[in-house]
Motif scaffolding. Structure first.
Motif, PDB file in Angstrom:
ATOM      1  N   LEU A   1      12.539 -35.714  23.938  1.00 14.00           N
ATOM      2  CA  LEU A   1      13.207 -34.567  23.320  1.00 14.00           C
ATOM      3  C   LEU A   1      12.323 -33.323  23.344  1.00 14.00           C
ATOM      4  O   LEU A   1      12.835 -32.207  23.442  1.00 14.00           O
ATOM      5  CB  LEU A   1      13.583 -34.898  21.867  1.00 14.00           C
ATOM      6  N   VAL A   2      11.016 -33.505  23.260  1.00 17.99           N
ATOM      7  CA  VAL A   2      10.113 -32.351  23.175  1.00 17.99           C
ATOM      8  C   VAL A   2      10.126 -31.530  24.465  1.00 17.99           C
ATOM      9  O   VAL A   2      10.379 -30.317  24.424  1.00 17.99           O
ATOM     10  CB  VAL A   2       8.691 -32.787  22.785  1.00 17.99           C
ATOM     11  N   PRO A   3       9.865 -32.127  25.651  1.00 17.62           N
ATOM     12  CA  PRO A   3       9.971 -31.318  26.870  1.00 17.62           C
ATOM     13  C   PRO A   3      11.384 -30.788  27.107  1.00 17.62           C
ATOM     14  O   PRO A   3      11.558 -29.701  27.678  1.00 17.62           O
ATOM     15  CB  PRO A   3       9.531 -32.266  27.982  1.00 17.62           C
ATOM     16  N   ALA A   4      12.415 -31.542  26.658  1.00 16.41           N
ATOM     17  CA  ALA A   4      13.794 -31.070  26.828  1.00 16.41           C
ATOM     18  C   ALA A   4      14.047 -29.821  25.978  1.00 16.41           C
ATOM     19  O   ALA A   4      14.710 -28.878  26.431  1.00 16.41           O
ATOM     20  CB  ALA A   4      14.781 -32.171  26.446  1.00 16.41           C
ATOM     21  N   ILE A   5      13.513 -29.798  24.747  1.00 15.09           N
ATOM     22  CA  ILE A   5      13.647 -28.609  23.899  1.00 15.09           C
ATOM     23  C   ILE A   5      12.890 -27.436  24.505  1.00 15.09           C
ATOM     24  O   ILE A   5      13.370 -26.289  24.506  1.00 15.09           O
ATOM     25  CB  ILE A   5      13.145 -28.902  22.469  1.00 15.09           C
ATOM     26  N   ILE A   6      11.709 -27.712  25.028  1.00 19.72           N
ATOM     27  CA  ILE A   6      10.910 -26.652  25.658  1.00 19.72           C
ATOM     28  C   ILE A   6      11.690 -26.014  26.805  1.00 19.72           C
ATOM     29  O   ILE A   6      11.773 -24.782  26.914  1.00 19.72           O
ATOM     30  CB  ILE A   6       9.565 -27.223  26.170  1.00 19.72           C
ATOM     31  N   ASP A   7      12.280 -26.844  27.667  1.00 16.92           N
ATOM     32  CA  ASP A   7      13.031 -26.313  28.811  1.00 16.92           C
ATOM     33  C   ASP A   7      14.292 -25.580  28.382  1.00 16.92           C
ATOM     34  O   ASP A   7      14.715 -24.622  29.038  1.00 16.92           O
ATOM     35  CB  ASP A   7      13.397 -27.454  29.774  1.00 16.92           C
ATOM     36  N   TRP A   8      14.925 -26.024  27.303  1.00 17.22           N
ATOM     37  CA  TRP A   8      16.120 -25.334  26.800  1.00 17.22           C
ATOM     38  C   TRP A   8      15.764 -23.929  26.326  1.00 17.22           C
ATOM     39  O   TRP A   8      16.534 -22.985  26.521  1.00 17.22           O
ATOM     40  CB  TRP A   8      16.740 -26.133  25.661  1.00 17.22           C
ATOM     41  N   ALA A   9      14.585 -23.773  25.719  1.00 14.75           N
ATOM     42  CA  ALA A   9      14.235 -22.509  25.074  1.00 14.75           C
ATOM     43  C   ALA A   9      13.393 -21.579  25.933  1.00 14.75           C
ATOM     44  O   ALA A   9      13.278 -20.382  25.610  1.00 14.75           O
ATOM     45  CB  ALA A   9      13.493 -22.786  23.759  1.00 14.75           C
ATOM     46  N   ASP A  10      12.792 -22.097  27.019  1.00 15.36           N
ATOM     47  CA  ASP A  10      11.965 -21.179  27.818  1.00 15.36           C
ATOM     48  C   ASP A  10      12.830 -20.380  28.783  1.00 15.36           C
ATOM     49  O   ASP A  10      14.021 -20.644  28.950  1.00 15.36           O
ATOM     50  CB  ASP A  10      10.841 -21.928  28.535  1.00 15.36           C
TER      51      ASP A  10
ATOM     52  N   ASN B   1       8.866 -24.900  13.680  1.00 14.52           N
ATOM     53  CA  ASN B   1       9.706 -23.990  14.457  1.00 14.52           C
ATOM     54  C   ASN B   1       9.681 -24.386  15.928  1.00 14.52           C
ATOM     55  O   ASN B   1       8.654 -24.258  16.601  1.00 14.52           O
ATOM     56  CB  ASN B   1       9.215 -22.546  14.285  1.00 14.52           C
ATOM     57  N   VAL B   2      10.828 -24.863  16.438  1.00 16.26           N
ATOM     58  CA  VAL B   2      10.893 -25.347  17.821  1.00 16.26           C
ATOM     59  C   VAL B   2      10.931 -24.204  18.837  1.00 16.26           C
ATOM     60  O   VAL B   2      10.841 -24.461  20.040  1.00 16.26           O
ATOM     61  CB  VAL B   2      12.113 -26.269  18.023  1.00 16.26           C
ATOM     62  N   ASN B   3      11.059 -22.964  18.376  1.00 17.85           N
ATOM     63  CA  ASN B   3      10.995 -21.833  19.307  1.00 17.85           C
ATOM     64  C   ASN B   3       9.563 -21.466  19.658  1.00 17.85           C
ATOM     65  O   ASN B   3       9.343 -20.553  20.466  1.00 17.85           O
ATOM     66  CB  ASN B   3      11.701 -20.614  18.714  1.00 17.85           C
TER      67      ASN B   3
END
Length: 329
Positions: free
Chosen positions: A148-157, A108-110
């Motif tokens: 992609l991992v830090p980019a996903i983190i920034d998209w969702a935080d 779960n990427v959230n």
């Protein structure tokens, strides 16, 4: 003689005119006939396409019925319930096939940050290991970038501060609103939990080709714990650095014979060391607190097919099944 020749010439001219008119009418009739045939085929294709769509809807309804009838969905028992209707079954003049998977068997990427906004090191390491495993596959293209991992983190935080993961040697920085505002066309960064996995294609670096490779292993639904009764071999391997393919296969083989009743039962497997068990036990589960299912239903009539993709949520208390995402392809 002159009058006779004139009449003959006039008669010949009339014949030529009549023949030309007949030819023109023939061409027009052929054109109308061709157009009528095209329109007829279009109407027939539309009718069959609609029939295929209804076949796909019938498949979705079968999946919903299977969920309602199956109180225990562990160890593929739910998936076994679908073949009682037939893997591919007849619906009117067409047929339908249904595949159904548990979202709790995916990462779960959230949950790459916890509720307090701190980095979830365990979840991040699992996604990074998944990327490594995908990159190690034969002829693996495109490669999965750590960025992609830090980019996903920034998209969702919820903030606009660019994440920088110090434990990644390169490609450690994410992207926030400024990056997306400069895109062509510009769009807003969500700065909140993802609502669908398809939303990942909006994240910096997530091309459609990359998404197609990773989407089967990621989710945005559930409590963040990995259901070992439904996780794929790659997801199981991503849970620990020491979890190899052989141990992942042993987990899969065991649950096919008998579902895990508790996470502690993993200790009984050959090759499951205390180190591996202690690494995965807090992020693993056999009873997810919420149940989400991914359904793909394809209906077909002759050469035409329609596909419906849906996310279903089943209430733990009432066992009611709710469609929370519905998309026709």
């Amino acid at each position: 003689m002159r009058n006779k020749n004139a009449k003959t010439e006039q008669g010949g001219f009339v014949v030529v005119v009549v023949l030309c008119m007949v030819m023109m009418l023939s061409v027009l009739l052929l054109g109308f006939h061709h157009e009528a045939r095209v329109n007829l085929h279009s109407v027939d294709d539309f009718r069959r396409s609609e029939q295929a769509r209804h076949c796909a809807k019938a498949g979705l309804n079968i999946a919903i019925a299977a969920l309602k009838e199956s109180p225990d969905i562990r160890a593929d028992k739910l998936q076994r319930n679908l073949p009682s209707y037939g893997n591919t079954f007849a619906v009117g003049e067409g047929q339908c096939s249904v595949t159904l998977s548990q979202e709790s068997g995916k990462l779960n990427v959230n949950f790459l940050k916890d509720r307090s906004g701190k980095l979830n090191q365990t979840a991040i390491d699992q996604v990074l290991r998944l990327f490594d495993l995908l990159n190690q596959q034969k002829n693996a293209q495109p490669q999965m970038s750590y960025a992609l991992v830090p980019a996903i983190i920034d998209w969702a935080d919820g903030d606009d501060e660019i994440s920088d993961l110090p434990f990644i040697l390169c490609e450690s920085r994410g992207a926030e609103s400024d990056y997306y505002r400069r895109s062509k066309p510009p769009y807003a960064c969500r700065n909140g939990p993802l609502e669908t996995t398809e939303e990942l294609v909006l994240v910096k670096g997530m091309t459609k080709e990359v998404f197609d490779r990773v989407s089967d292993y990621l989710t945005v639904y559930g409590d963040g714990k990995i259901n070992v009764n439904h996780a794929s071999a790659l997801v199981l391997q991503s849970l620990s650095e020491q979890m190899d393919a052989a141990l992942a296969r042993r987990i899969e083989n065991r649950r096919q014979l008998q579902s895990f009743e508790s996470v502690a039962e993993l200790r009984d497997l050959p090759g499951m060391t205390e180190t591996i068990y202690n690494t995965i036990r807090r992020s693993a589960t056999v009873e997810p607190s919420s149940e989400y299912f991914h359904v793909v239903s394809q209906g077909s009539v002759d050469r035409l097919s329609r596909t419906i993709v849906a996310i279903l949520h089943r209430s733990g208390e009432t066992k009611n099944v709710e469609v929370i995402l519905y998309k026709e392809l």
